[in-house]
Design an enzyme around this catalytic site. Structure first.
Site, PDB file in Angstrom:
ATOM      1  N   ASP A   1      54.967  49.198  45.854  1.00 24.60           N
ATOM      2  CA  ASP A   1      53.510  49.150  45.750  1.00 24.60           C
ATOM      3  C   ASP A   1      52.982  47.903  46.436  1.00 24.60           C
ATOM      4  OD1 ASP A   1      53.013  51.475  44.391  1.00 24.60           O
ATOM      5  OD2 ASP A   1      52.945  50.554  42.415  1.00 24.60           O
TER       6      ASP A   1
ATOM      7  N   ASP B   1      38.648  41.048  35.586  1.00 31.51           N
ATOM      8  CA  ASP B   1      39.821  41.717  36.162  1.00 31.51           C
ATOM      9  C   ASP B   1      40.612  40.771  37.057  1.00 31.51           C
ATOM     10  OD1 ASP B   1      39.228  44.147  34.907  1.00 31.51           O
ATOM     11  OD2 ASP B   1      37.952  44.799  36.566  1.00 31.51           O
ATOM     12  N   LYS B   2      39.907  39.893  37.769  1.00 32.18           N
ATOM     13  CA  LYS B   2      40.597  38.939  38.645  1.00 32.18           C
ATOM     14  C   LYS B   2      41.268  37.831  37.839  1.00 32.18           C
ATOM     15  CE  LYS B   2      40.948  40.671  42.138  1.00 32.18           C
ATOM     16  NZ  LYS B   2      42.298  40.802  42.642  1.00 32.18           N
TER      17      LYS B   2
ATOM     18  N   LYS C   1      29.949  38.673  41.482  1.00 38.25           N
ATOM     19  CA  LYS C   1      30.240  39.816  42.346  1.00 38.25           C
ATOM     20  C   LYS C   1      29.327  39.736  43.566  1.00 38.25           C
ATOM     21  CE  LYS C   1      31.113  43.826  40.365  1.00 38.25           C
ATOM     22  NZ  LYS C   1      30.985  45.077  39.557  1.00 38.25           N
TER      23      LYS C   1
ATOM     24  N   PHE D   1      22.243  36.063  33.485  1.00 37.24           N
ATOM     25  CA  PHE D   1      23.677  36.362  33.468  1.00 37.24           C
ATOM     26  C   PHE D   1      24.400  35.117  32.948  1.00 37.24           C
ATOM     27  CE2 PHE D   1      27.363  38.014  36.408  1.00 37.24           C
ATOM     28  CZ  PHE D   1      28.192  38.122  35.311  1.00 37.24           C
TER      29      PHE D   1
ATOM     30  N   HIS E   1      35.889  36.781  37.762  1.00 38.83           N
ATOM     31  CA  HIS E   1      35.669  38.132  37.239  1.00 38.83           C
ATOM     32  C   HIS E   1      36.808  38.468  36.285  1.00 38.83           C
ATOM     33  CE1 HIS E   1      35.647  42.537  37.167  1.00 38.83           C
ATOM     34  NE2 HIS E   1      34.380  42.467  37.542  1.00 38.83           N
TER      35      HIS E   1
ATOM     36  N   LYS F   1      53.545  42.198  40.103  1.00 43.61           N
ATOM     37  CA  LYS F   1      54.769  42.892  40.505  1.00 43.61           C
ATOM     38  C   LYS F   1      55.594  42.026  41.445  1.00 43.61           C
ATOM     39  CE  LYS F   1      52.448  47.361  40.122  1.00 43.61           C
ATOM     40  NZ  LYS F   1      51.955  48.556  40.838  1.00 43.61           N
TER      41      LYS F   1
END
Length: 402
Positions: free
Chosen positions: A287, A19-20, A178, A246, A17, A281
């Site tokens: 966080d 974002d991943k 997903k 897809f 994905h 991070k």
């Protein structure tokens, strides 16, 4: 009293994905710097889009980047090589996103001196938190990994599909996918699935009626092998690529950014979230590290049999080492003689909850983060120095206290 009979849904996204992909690149940079300097400071954000990767953020790392000396010889090339290797490992060799041909831009620069002054360790005090914020940890006894069942099975479905793609068992699969799992809860316990969804990128071989049928049969087989026996819903409640074809996916189909899948990363919506992302991070950023230790404490509480569910919140101020608050909620499931206020007093005695104390207890100053950047940061098996926050080494102490 909390509801006992209801439907609940969680989703997951695959390593491919967009974002991943961004999360994994950001954490690959974290691991690269920590492998050079265990006290490196990294805040790395990644943008992915059609055949393009951009990294940006603030860093400080001995032997790689220091404010006065700038970049060390070969450092920029090593960063780019790490980015391309990450994209290659995920499996992107498509015309719209290919590890060899993508355009790479590096906008990393030195850490703000003002932030460094507030969070660096001084001779007479522990280092302060890298930012203000609230962090949550959660655990439940409804799955072997002490995770919400809806998210647990959403992850497992995509992990199985990725393994089949990498092994060649499902060569028609492409990296982007997903999943979504809806479960029926009765008396607070998950008993069956009422809806299952997978949308997966596929090769051109599946872009016809026969190929779509083969894809659907494959995904239904994954559902059957992943979920407990008897949990499959009726066929009309199983959705595989419900919008149709897809073929175009990943960063070519939609831009990706670090930190946009924080609910997938944590508890699938079954527990509160403080709002901060983890990937990119270093562990001085609470966080990340305080969310990890909150999960660690909550998991040990449940594993010790002190409660069936546990939520823990910690809060911090930038430059201040000790947490401002420790909050425990057992959701009415605590064992006899176990109270939230007693746990709030006990837990900080078992683990020092300063940024340095957390890092030392969980051994976080190590290149262990890229593995966490897909399929969830929690509910994983601790081994070889990875996922140390999933250990159950406080169980005996917690049992003894009650």
């Amino acid at each position: 009293m909390a509801r006992q009979t209801y439907l609940f849904t969680s989703e997951s996204v695959s390593e491919g994905h967009p974002d991943k992909v961004s999360d994994q690149i950001s954490d690959a940079i974290v691991d690269l710097f920590l492998s050079k300097d265990p006290y490196a400071r990294i805040a790395c954000e990644t943008l992915t889009t059609t055949n393009t990767v951009v990294v940006a953020g603030e860093i400080r790392c001995k032997g790689v980047f220091e404010e006065e000396a700038g970049w060390a010889d070969g450092a920029l090339e090593e960063i780019e090589s790490t980015v391309r290797a990450t994209v290659k490992r995920i499996g992107y060799e498509q015309s719209g996103f290919h590890w060899q041909t993508l355009a790479f831009t590096n906008k990393l620069h030195g850490q703000s001196a003002h932030i460094a002054r507030g969070v660096d360790e001084a001779a007479n005090k522990d280092e302060g938190a890298g930012d203000q914020g609230i962090m949550f940890g959660y655990a439940t006894d409804e799955t072997p990994g002490f995770m919400p069942a809806t998210l647990y099975y959403s992850h497992k479905i995509l992990e199985r599909m990725a393994a089949d793609r990498h092994s060649g068992a499902a060569p028609f699969l492409e990296p982007d996918a997903k999943s979504q799992v809806t479960l029926q809860y009765e008396n607070g316990v998950p008993v069956r699935a009422t809806a299952l969804v997978v949308s997966t990128q596929h090769s051109a071989d599946c872009s016809n009626e026969e190929g779509q049928a083969r894809l659907r049969d494959y995904v239904k087989g994954v559902f059957a092998e992943t979920l407990p026996k008897g949990w499959l819903p009726a066929d009309e409640a199983i959705y595989v690529n419900p919008t149709g074809l897809f073929e175009i996916g990943g960063p070519d189909g939609d831009a990706g950014l670090t930190g946009r899948k924080i609910i997938v990363d944590t508890y699938g919506g079954a527990a509160p979230h403080g709002g901060g992302a983890f990937s990119g991070k270093d562990p001085t950023k609470v966080d990340r590290s305080a969310a990890y230790v909150s999960r660690y404490l909550a998991k040990n509480v449940v594993a010790a049999g002190l409660a069936k569910r546990c939520t823990i919140q910690l809060s911090y101020a930038i430059g201040v080492a000790e947490p401002l608050s420790v909050y425990v909620d057992l959701h009415g499931t605590g064992a006899d003689g176990v109270s939230e206020d007693a746990l709030e007093a006990l837990l900080p005695r078992l683990v020092r909850l300063t940024p340095k104390g957390i890092r030392e207890h969980l051994q976080l100053n190590a290149p262990i983060y890229q593995k966490s950047a897909a399929y969830g940061h929690f509910g994983r098996e601790p081994e070889g120095g990875f996922f140390t926050w999933e250990k159950l080494d406080l169980v005996d102490a917690l049992k003894a206290a009650f």
